[in-house]
Design a protein around this motif. Structure first.
Motif, PDB file in Angstrom:
ATOM      1  N   GLY A   1       0.816  -1.213   0.000  1.00 40.70           N
ATOM      2  CA  GLY A   1       0.000   0.000   0.000  1.00 40.70           C
ATOM      3  C   GLY A   1       0.845   1.257   0.000  1.00 40.70           C
ATOM      4  O   GLY A   1       0.553   2.216  -0.722  1.00 40.70           O
ATOM      5  N   VAL A   2       1.905   1.253   0.799  1.00 44.59           N
ATOM      6  CA  VAL A   2       2.802   2.407   0.831  1.00 44.59           C
ATOM      7  C   VAL A   2       3.481   2.584  -0.528  1.00 44.59           C
ATOM      8  O   VAL A   2       3.563   3.697  -1.063  1.00 44.59           O
ATOM      9  N   ARG A   3       3.958   1.498  -1.109  1.00 43.72           N
ATOM     10  CA  ARG A   3       4.655   1.601  -2.388  1.00 43.72           C
ATOM     11  C   ARG A   3       3.728   2.154  -3.475  1.00 43.72           C
ATOM     12  O   ARG A   3       4.146   2.993  -4.291  1.00 43.72           O
ATOM     13  N   LYS A   4       2.479   1.727  -3.499  1.00 44.15           N
ATOM     14  CA  LYS A   4       1.542   2.215  -4.512  1.00 44.15           C
ATOM     15  C   LYS A   4       1.300   3.712  -4.351  1.00 44.15           C
ATOM     16  O   LYS A   4       1.218   4.455  -5.351  1.00 44.15           O
ATOM     17  N   LEU A   5       1.190   4.187  -3.115  1.00 47.52           N
ATOM     18  CA  LEU A   5       1.015   5.623  -2.904  1.00 47.52           C
ATOM     19  C   LEU A   5       2.234   6.397  -3.384  1.00 47.52           C
ATOM     20  O   LEU A   5       2.111   7.449  -4.027  1.00 47.52           O
ATOM     21  N   VAL A   6       3.422   5.894  -3.056  1.00 44.19           N
ATOM     22  CA  VAL A   6       4.646   6.567  -3.477  1.00 44.19           C
ATOM     23  C   VAL A   6       4.706   6.649  -5.008  1.00 44.19           C
ATOM     24  O   VAL A   6       5.006   7.703  -5.583  1.00 44.19           O
ATOM     25  N   GLU A   7       4.421   5.557  -5.676  1.00 43.47           N
ATOM     26  CA  GLU A   7       4.456   5.545  -7.148  1.00 43.47           C
ATOM     27  C   GLU A   7       3.408   6.486  -7.734  1.00 43.47           C
ATOM     28  O   GLU A   7       3.654   7.167  -8.743  1.00 43.47           O
ATOM     29  N   GLN A   8       2.241   6.553  -7.106  1.00 44.34           N
ATOM     30  CA  GLN A   8       1.182   7.460  -7.560  1.00 44.34           C
ATOM     31  C   GLN A   8       1.637   8.908  -7.463  1.00 44.34           C
ATOM     32  O   GLN A   8       1.454   9.701  -8.408  1.00 44.34           O
ATOM     33  N   PHE A   9       2.257   9.270  -6.341  1.00 45.64           N
ATOM     34  CA  PHE A   9       2.692  10.650  -6.150  1.00 45.64           C
ATOM     35  C   PHE A   9       3.856  11.000  -7.072  1.00 45.64           C
ATOM     36  O   PHE A   9       3.928  12.117  -7.604  1.00 45.64           O
ATOM     37  N   GLU A  10       4.766  10.066  -7.275  1.00 47.51           N
ATOM     38  CA  GLU A  10       5.886  10.344  -8.164  1.00 47.51           C
ATOM     39  C   GLU A  10       5.416  10.531  -9.607  1.00 47.51           C
ATOM     40  O   GLU A  10       5.957  11.368 -10.339  1.00 47.51           O
ATOM     41  N   ALA A  11       4.405   9.782  -9.994  1.00 51.27           N
ATOM     42  CA  ALA A  11       3.854   9.952 -11.344  1.00 51.27           C
ATOM     43  C   ALA A  11       3.255  11.350 -11.503  1.00 51.27           C
ATOM     44  O   ALA A  11       3.441  12.006 -12.538  1.00 51.27           O
ATOM     45  N   GLN A  12       2.548  11.820 -10.478  1.00 49.70           N
ATOM     46  CA  GLN A  12       1.964  13.157 -10.565  1.00 49.70           C
ATOM     47  C   GLN A  12       3.057  14.216 -10.581  1.00 49.70           C
ATOM     48  O   GLN A  12       2.960  15.206 -11.313  1.00 49.70           O
ATOM     49  N   ALA A  13       4.098  14.007  -9.771  1.00 48.09           N
ATOM     50  CA  ALA A  13       5.181  14.993  -9.698  1.00 48.09           C
ATOM     51  C   ALA A  13       6.064  14.971 -10.943  1.00 48.09           C
ATOM     52  O   ALA A  13       6.798  15.936 -11.202  1.00 48.09           O
ATOM     53  N   GLY A  14       6.001  13.882 -11.705  1.00 47.98           N
ATOM     54  CA  GLY A  14       6.863  13.751 -12.869  1.00 47.98           C
ATOM     55  C   GLY A  14       8.317  13.600 -12.503  1.00 47.98           C
ATOM     56  O   GLY A  14       9.215  14.006 -13.250  1.00 47.98           O
ATOM     57  N   SER A  15       8.547  13.000 -11.324  1.00 50.66           N
ATOM     58  CA  SER A  15       9.917  12.842 -10.837  1.00 50.66           C
ATOM     59  C   SER A  15      10.004  11.583  -9.997  1.00 50.66           C
ATOM     60  O   SER A  15       9.069  11.252  -9.257  1.00 50.66           O
TER      61      SER A  15
END
Length: 301
Positions: A52-66
């Protein structure tokens, strides 16, 4: 703070995982998301909450483009001194003790206690914004807390600093879960309402509804709790000399004026005020997002 453009804060709770993405320059929260913790479940060989934590991190990084953004993770228990993991958390969140987040996520991660994170969040963006000396008490099922002194979060030798619910307010009282006699948590926390009211009430909400209805017995129970809380607060004020004292948690949010009004009257009687200066007492303002907010700030240090 970090040279990265964005920060990620994760608050790993017993029921839900809360995550937030922040602009590292302005502090603006760009996105929030939650996912169930699924404590006790597995994804392969690992606890389900790790996925669950990893999915949130990947979601936020995708939005940040970084990618490889700095991450702060707050969780219950005592954090290791190097910030790599929670080193002590018995009884629940199986697998959390010693879980190495940086190795799992392959990103820079700093881990801290959830109450510590909540105070950092309130000082960064909440009710104590900009304060260099602040104390937080979280009033809920139990009583937690944290301290910032001269701009520095106090963690102590073992990470135990800030467990303010375990201070003694009645040295003749029964020992609490840590062995401390007559502790503040047992005098105020929701878990002991039934014992404090001789079985009449099972929650603080029910107790306060009876107080509002004019129930004299309920009023006495609440007044006793407020007296213990005020005594604990002035003891902490004398120890840490804060400019701001924050009250958070479900009881503080639900009681509001029924909490602050009697407390202010009692503090007028009990608080040592050199030069007439009183400590500002405020309600926490970030609510359930304080932990993720503070974790993001901590991760970006």
């Amino acid at each position: 703070m970090t040279s990265h453009s964005h920060l990620i804060g994760i608050d790993l709770g017993g029921t839900n995982i809360k995550g937030a993405l922040f602009d590292a320059t302005t502090g603006e929260c760009l996105e929030r998301a939650t996912t169930p913790t699924r404590d006790g479940e597995k994804d392969g060989d690992l606890p389900a909450w790790s996925s669950g934590v990893r999915k949130l991190v990947e979601q936020f990084e995708a939005q940040a483009g970084s990618a490889n953004l700095p991450i702060g993770i707050s969780a219950p228990g005592l954090a290791a001194r190097d910030g790599s993991c929670i080193s002590w958390m018995p009884g629940r969140m199986h697998g959390l003790e010693g879980f190495q987040w940086a190795g799992f996520l392959h990103r820079p991660v700093r881990v801290l206690n959830d109450a510590h994170a909540a105070l950092l969040g309130e000082v960064w963006q909440g009710a104590a914004a900009g304060a260099r000396d602040a104390v937080l008490l979280t009033l809920g099922t139990g009583v937690g807390g944290a301290v910032i002194s001269d701009g520095r979060l106090l963690t102590g030798h073992l990470g135990r600093a800030g467990h303010l619910g375990h201070i003694t307010v009645d040295h003749h009282g029964s020992p609490g879960i840590t062995g401390t006699p007559g502790n503040l948590e047992d005098a105020v926390g929701n878990a002991t309402v039934a014992a404090r009211s001789q079985g009449r009430f099972t929650s603080t909400r029910a107790l306060l509804e009876a107080v509002q209805a004019g129930d004299a017995d309920a009023d006495r129970v609440w007044a006793t709790s407020m007296h213990a809380l005020a005594a604990g607060m002035v003891s902490l004020i004398n120890c840490f000399d804060p400019e701001t004292f924050i009250l958070g948690g479900g009881i503080a949010a639900g009681a509001a004026g029924m909490l602050l009004d009697p407390l202010q009257d009692l503090l007028d009687q009990m608080e040592w005020r050199p030069g007439g200066q009183r400590v500002k007492v405020v309600l926490a303002s970030l609510g359930e997002w304080a932990g993720a907010t503070g974790a993001a700030w901590y991760g970006g240090k």
